[in-house]
Structures are given as C-alpha cells and as structure tokens.
Design an enzyme around this catalytic site. Structure first.
Site, PDB file in Angstrom:
ATOM      1  N   HIS A 153     -11.709  -4.664   9.418  1.00  0.00           N
ATOM      2  CA  HIS A 153     -12.186  -4.433   8.049  1.00  0.00           C
ATOM      3  C   HIS A 153     -13.443  -3.579   8.010  1.00  0.00           C
ATOM      4  O   HIS A 153     -14.203  -3.638   7.045  1.00  0.00           O
ATOM      5  CB  HIS A 153     -12.466  -5.765   7.334  1.00  0.00           C
ATOM      6  N   GLU A 211       0.819  -1.223   0.000  1.00  0.00           N
ATOM      7  CA  GLU A 211       0.000   0.000   0.000  1.00  0.00           C
ATOM      8  C   GLU A 211       0.845   1.262   0.000  1.00  0.00           C
ATOM      9  O   GLU A 211       0.551   2.224  -0.711  1.00  0.00           O
ATOM     10  CB  GLU A 211      -0.950   0.011   1.208  1.00  0.00           C
TER      11      GLU A 211
END
Lengths: 316, 326
Positions: free
Chosen positions: B130, B61
């Site tokens: 999440h 990322e």
C-alpha cells in the site's frame, strides 16, 4: 426472414469467406504480415448480429474481427489496405489485422487483449444510459474470455447498472489451442451470464437465421430498457488459430464434422433461390478491387511516425 | 475563491466545480459515494450530485477503469478514482493497452478524454502493498500524461487541466499531502500540463523533484541556505511530458544537479532525467549528478524502517554537500 434478407445475409457471409481466403493468399505472398486470425466458419455470428443493429449502435470486437468489420459495413478496400499497412487503411496502417477501427460505423476495434474490450463496452453503454441516448453497445468475444476476471467484473457491472449492452460470446470451443473442457469447470457459458441475472441464451452460431432472429429479439429487449442480454453462439473456426498454428490440438475429423454445418451451405438449403453463382461473381469483383486498392495505397511517411500519440498531433 | 484550504479540499472543489459546469463530468470508483472516498476527497459530493454521477463501483479496478475509457469514447468526461496506485496494477491492461494506445492504434480516430486520479506514496506505515510510488513507471508509457500535484494550487488546477485535455491524464495525489494547507486562487490561469515550476531560486545546485518530496526538498534547501549553499528547487509537476527546457535552463545556470524521487532508482524517472541532462546539457555540468530515491526494498511496516527507506531532508542535505565538494 424473406428471400431478400437471405440473399443479403448470404452475400455478407460469402464476402467474409472470400475476403479472408484472399488474405491467406496475400499472406503467403508476404503482402500481409503479423498475426492473421481468420473468422472462416464463424461468419454467421457477425453477420446475424450486425443485421439487428442500427447505424447508431457501437461495436467492440476482438483480434479476429475482419468478419465483424466487413459485416458492419467498413469498406473492404479500407480493410485490405489496413492489412497491407497502407495509409488508406481504416486505421491508417497503424493497427493491422488485430486493430481495425472506424469512427463512421462506430467500430471500436479490434481489441487484441482477450476480454480487453468488455470494460470499454460497459463504459460506452453507461455513457448512452447517462445521456439517455437510445443506443445499444455490442461486444463480441470468444469463450476464452470467460476465464478472465474482466469478464466477470464486466458482466456484473452490466447487470448491476442495467446497461444497454449485448454480449456476444463466440464459443468456437478452443482458446487458441486449449479446449474449453480443459479450462472451465462449467462449460455452459450462458449459465455463467445467467448467474449475474443477465438474460442469457445459447444459440446455434452456425445458423445465420437463428443468430439474426435471436439478435433482433435481444436488441428489442435492450432498446426497451430491459438491461443487458447475453448470447452464447456455438460456432467453430474452420482454419487454424492464426497463420502460425499447426493445429495439433484437434482432430481433422472434428473439423470435417463442423464443416458439414457451414453457414454458407446451411442457408441455401433453406433458401434454394439464392443465386450462389451471382454472389460469387459480385464478390469476386469486390475482392479484386480491394486488393488493387491496397496495392495502390500509399505507405505513410516515416516522418509522421510519432503522430497520433496525443490529440494535438492529429491532423483533423 | 482565494483562500487557505487543504489539498484534499482543493481536489474536491475542482471536481465539484467541474461537475456543476459540465454535465458530462462524473466520478466513479471504490467508495467514492457513500463512504466519501478512501481519502475523503469526495465527501459530500454524493449528496450534491446523486448516485448517477458519483458512482460507487465494486472492487473491479479493471472493469471500472475500462468503463471510464468507454464512457470517454462515448462523449463523457469521466473521472475515475483508483483508491491507490497499488490497486491500479489490477487495471494496468486497460490503462496501457487501451487508454494509452487507442488514438494511435485507430490512426487518430479515437481519443480518450479520461482522467484517472489515484493516491500514491508511502509514509503512513501501510507496508509493502500500500505504499508504492509508481508514477515514474507510468511515465514510461507514450499516450499518457502523468501529473503529480504537490501544492494546493496544483491539486485544484490539475483536475481542471486534466478534464480539459483530450487525452488520458493520470493524476497522482500523494497520501501525505491531503491535510497540507495552502493558498488556492481559482482565478489564476493554471500553468499548463508539461510545465515545471521553479519553487525556489538558487545558484549552486538544481534540485529536481515532484510530489510530496517537494516539501522535503524545500526544507533541505532552507537548511543548506543557512550553511551557504543556495539550492534551486524545481517542481516537475508533470512527469510526462517532462519540461526539458526548464530543467536545462536551470542546469546551465547552476552547473550542478540533484534529483529527489520517491520512486526506486532503477529504471526510474530520476534516471530518465539524468539521461536527458546527459544528452542535452552534459558540458554544463561541473560535477556528477546525484539523487536521493527510495531504497530498493519493498516498503517495511515499522516506522523507523519506513522513514529510513524514504527520501528525507537530511539525506538531501548530505547529498547536496557531497555534490558541492566535487
């Protein structure tokens, strides 16, 4: 290598040395504040690498980047003015020592988070590849960067995407005050790069001739479309990490040993015709002018403080 | 185009159109190519544009977000997709220290025309790692623009607006919205970045919200309307910049305020909005402001617990009634 080039390289290295010595003086006079990370001792790396670049190539450097900025050709006046926090500085006084920027020479910082510049350099090289521009991106960082995840992420992307990028690791043996041997299981950094299938070489970073020649070879390889190259330059900073560092972590004898390899001593040994006195004199004028320029610079109005957060506020 | 499509299709359509029009636009992120996108937004784009412009990245990322910044500096118009806001924490250094700071640090020399899209929000029983809603948190950072499309029209418009912007724009697409259907008219001129939209006119309470909470707010407003309480619902659309003008105008009309925010309360965008109303419209208020936020616990897995943590229409109704009593 000829005498002309030797003179040119010597001049740049000496300029960095004397410029930074002046910075220390101005720091103790409180004209310059904040962090001041000196490059003294490591001049051969920036000067040797920059020699191999064209004006179209892009550079990403670190918080220890006065030398890179000078070697790249940002005017010493504008760098000194930046250190003074003046509007005439190369970042208008918004950046300071750790954030030198210059669009004209494609100098993208001055990125002061260790490894923070690597991903951006990857993106710059990616844009050149996508637009089929024959440019090279050069990214400088210290050996401390090797411990960060971004280093590995970035090297992988460079190799995977076959990018036109030169990684220059300035291995000065200490990440601030912690020696490489205390932080890495494998201290040969070029091997880490090689494990990503990047052409990788460990060179003497105190020898400007070697750095320049290795960089020329590397740039030629990158320009011909053969993907990234990694140069690990073995070097040493003669001064403390920053102005706040008492240097408790290394022996004075070690510093003295490395000073014997000073690139400013080394080069004239090979090229005895280098007229040191003449360089000193020229540079002394340049430095005096830079200080005068910075002293006479303007302090930006506080009313403009909130400019440059968004492009709409930039007066172009 | 003027038709009813899903939110997912609207985002995809905007990306597709932008890439057809402008060679500088490309999409990069995890699973955006061969997989078709973690939430299937980029399905089919690899086939149309090829792997040079729909770039599958490794799980890096930080590196690919930073690469987006670098490519933007290099003249491209990258769209970086971070699969979810939760993973964006791994790229936070690049987003905050580089993307948001570069223009200022360089004294105005280097702007970063980068678009970062990411999925946000809870509701799918994905647990604590999440289900974050961190858009309000990102709105703390000067230099960024924070967009939260709720409607199908905005899902499309905001990609277009973000790509036209010279500075870094983060778009937060709520996971629960992708299958929502709505009307997309590609011919209308989009409401610009920083403009809120009054989704429902009302006279009793100003309800300020954004993202997926908009629909819970509208549902609650319908229920309250049956009970004679008339709610004005504002969709912020953009959390940075915030549209103070639209908010204050509405407050001056209703004199009562509630905020629905899927972020946690402490240090949230809801807190910021309350502070601004306090600063700018205190004397307009007839009652203390109220808010419905996500409870301050990590998101639990069990469905009934997760639903209890999130803002819901019934909680909004209860809060509205409480505000009306004062």
């Amino acid at each position: 290598m000829d005498l002309d080039l030797a003179n040119k390289l010597y001049h740049k290295m000496l300029l960095i040395r004397r410029f930074e010595e002046k910075c220390v003086e101005m720091y103790s006079k409180e004209k310059i504040r904040g962090f001041l990370h000196l490059y003294i001792g490591e001049e051969a790396v920036a000067v040797g690498v920059m020699h191999a670049l064209s004006s179209e190539d892009a550079i990403f450097a670190t918080y220890r980047e006065h030398g890179h900025a000078l070697a790249r050709g940002i005017h010493p006046n504008r760098i000194m003015a930046e250190l003074y926090g003046k509007q005439e500085g190369c970042s208008r006084g918004r950046g300071g020592s750790m954030h030198l920027f210059d669009a004209a020479t494609r100098f993208y910082g001055g990125i002061a988070i260790v490894t923070g510049g690597l991903p951006m350099a990857i993106g710059m090289a990616l844009s050149d590849k996508m637009m089929k521009r024959n440019k090279v991106t050069v990214c400088f960082f210290g050996e401390g960067a090797v411990a960060e995840g971004e280093f590995h992420e970035s090297l992988n992307l460079a190799a995977l995407w076959h990018l036109p990028i030169l990684f220059v690791c300035e291995n000065n043996l200490y990440a601030m005050g912690t020696a490489l041997e205390f932080t890495q299981s494998e201290t040969n950094i070029s091997l880490k790069a090689a494990s990503y299938r990047i052409t990788s070489k460990q060179i003497d970073g105190m020898n400007v001739t070697e750095v320049a020649e290795s960089s020329e070879e590397a740039i030629a390889q990158i320009r011909s479309g053969n993907g990234p190259v990694f140069l690990e330059c073995l070097t040493y900073r003669f001064r403390a990490h920053s102005m706040y560092d008492a240097e408790l972590y290394r022996q004075k004898s070690e510093v003295e040993e490395w000073k014997q390899k000073d690139p400013l001593i080394r080069l004239p040994q090979d090229w005895s015709d280098i007229n040191i006195a003449q360089h000193e004199e020229e540079i002394s004028h340049i430095i005096d002018e830079a200080v005068e320029f910075a002293e006479n610079g303007t302090l930006e109005s506080v009313d403009d403080l909130e400019k440059f957060i968004y492009s709409s506020e930039v007066a172009r | 185009m003027n038709s009813t499509i899903t939110y997912r299709e609207a985002v995809r359509h905007a990306i597709k159109q932008a890439m057809e029009k402008d060679q500088r636009v490309f999409l990069m992120g995890e699973d955006v190519g061969h997989y078709g996108g973690g939430y299937a937004v980029s399905m089919g784009l690899l086939e149309q544009f090829g792997s040079e412009r729909i770039i599958d990245t490794p799980l890096s990322e930080s590196a690919f977000t930073g690469a987006g910044i670098g490519a933007a500096l290099g003249g491209m118009r990258p769209i970086v997709e971070i699969m979810t806001v939760n993973f964006s924490l791994l790229a936070l250094d690049q987003i905050m220290n580089n993307a948001a700071n570069l223009l200022h640090m360089s004294g105005g020399q280097f702007n970063v025309p980068l678009v970062i899209r990411m999925v946000t929000g809870g509701g799918k029983q994905l647990g604590a790692q999440h289900s974050h809603s961190l858009e309000g948190w990102y709105a703390h950072i000067p230099g960024l623009k924070i967009l939260t499309p709720a409607t199908v029209q905005d899902a499309y418009d905001m990609v277009t607006l973000a790509l036209a912007d010279p500075d870094p724009v983060l778009i937060f697409e709520h996971a629960m919205l992708y299958n929502n259907k709505g009307l997309l008219d590609t011919k209308v001129i989009p409401l610009s970045i920083g403009k809120a939209k009054i989704e429902r006119l009302g006279k009793d309470i100003t309800l300020i919200t954004y993202g997926a909470s908009l629909f819970k707010a509208l549902e609650a407003a319908q229920t309250l309307s049956d009970e004679g309480i008339d709610i004005e619902v504002i969709d912020l659309r953009s959390l940075r910049p915030l549209d103070d003008e639209t908010i204050m105008k509405s407050v001056a009309k209703t004199h009562r305020v509630m905020i629905v925010d899927e972020g946690w309360k402490s240090g949230s965008i809801s807190a910021e909005i309350m502070a601004r109303i306090n600063e700018q419209a205190f004397y307009e208020l007839d009652a203390p402001m109220g808010r419905v936020c996500t409870l301050e616990v990590p998101m639990p897995y069990a469905a009934h617990l997760e639903q209890a943590v999130l803002p819901q229409a019934d909680k909004i109704v209860a809060m509205a009634k409480k505000i009306m009593e004062k």
